[in-house]
Design an enzyme around this catalytic site. Structure first.
Site, mmCIF file in Angstrom:
data_model
loop_
_atom_site.group_PDB
_atom_site.id
_atom_site.type_symbol
_atom_site.label_atom_id
_atom_site.label_comp_id
_atom_site.label_asym_id
_atom_site.label_seq_id
_atom_site.Cartn_x
_atom_site.Cartn_y
_atom_site.Cartn_z
ATOM 1 N N GLY A 54 16.401 31.622 6.076
ATOM 2 C CA GLY A 54 16.378 30.663 7.172
ATOM 3 C C GLY A 54 15.778 29.349 6.724
ATOM 4 O O GLY A 54 15.881 28.970 5.550
ATOM 5 N N CYS A 55 15.144 28.647 7.634
ATOM 6 C CA CYS A 55 14.544 27.350 7.311
ATOM 7 C C CYS A 55 13.529 27.495 6.184
ATOM 8 O O CYS A 55 12.599 28.288 6.281
ATOM 9 C CB CYS A 55 13.859 26.780 8.551
ATOM 10 S SG CYS A 55 13.000 25.222 8.260
#
Length: 223
Positions: A54-55
């Protein structure tokens, strides 16, 4: 007053739910203070692991806490475009994932322990998504650097699926590492340097707090 409080709370929730890609570039190199968590990499005795969860702001902040992790860099890997920019990666057309490149001392922390941390740091059951961050750039991915890492990653994933540790099957891709493109400087040490920003407070901080509880015996000593 109650209406105002409700509206204010709604605004805060909206900010918290915003995706990583929508966040402004809060601080440039000129305005950032010096980082303390990312020292230089020793020339010998250090191994490398590359993870997409993810981020990269979130994953970076978690791995930086672990004893034996020497340095963590945010960047891009797994795509077909050379030297991509953050904007290009966010468009989802480069094939790259946001990744963290973890440099670690295998005498202090093993690759298996990093795998454990990786699967705790994000939700590996959501395809191309982590919360409100949606797109192939946010996919769950392990980019192995050698045959041993590949074997360990595949074995660990198989065991997790069989154990029912998660509510669904793991969608983590396990592919060979090819190249790592370091992200722009304002992405490095993002949580450390921008901890007061809404995304950090509402999205990253809770993940970090949970991570600390799970790995409390493997954290670096506070300076």
């Amino acid at each position: 007053m109650k209406t105002f409080n409700y509206l204010f709370s709604s605004i805060l929730v909206g900010i918290a739910l915003a995706s990583c890609a929508q966040q402004p570039k809060i601080k440039t190199m000129e305005t950032q203070r010096e980082s303390t968590s990312n020292p230089s990499i020793p020339s010998t005795g250090i191994d490398t692991a590359t993870f997409g969860g993810g981020c990269f702001w979130c994953v970076e902040a978690q791995f930086q806490l672990l004893k034996g992790v020497v340095k963590v860099e945010s960047g891009y890997s797994g795509g077909h475009v050379k030297n991509p920019s953050y904007r290009e990666v966010c468009e989802g057309t480069t094939g790259h994932a946001e990744v963290t490149q973890v440099y670690y001392d295998p005498k202090q922390i093993s690759y298996e322990e990093l795998l454990e941390a990786f699967w705790q740091a994000h939700d590996p059951t959501t395809l191309n998504r982590q919360g409100n961050d949606v797109g192939t750039q946010y996919r769950s991915a392990i980019f192995y650097h050698n045959a041993e890492q590949k074997t360990l990653a595949e074995s660990y994933k198989k065991k997790l699926d069989a154990s029912g540790a998660f509510n669904g099957p793991l969608v983590t891709e396990i592919t060979p590492f090819t190249v790592f493109y370091k992200a722009e400087n304002y992405h490095q040490d993002y949580f450390e340097l921008n901890g007061s920003e809404p995304y950090c407070q509402f999205v990253i901080s809770p993940k970090v707090d949970k991570f600390k509880k799970v790995f409390q015996n493997k954290l670096k000593e506070k300076k």
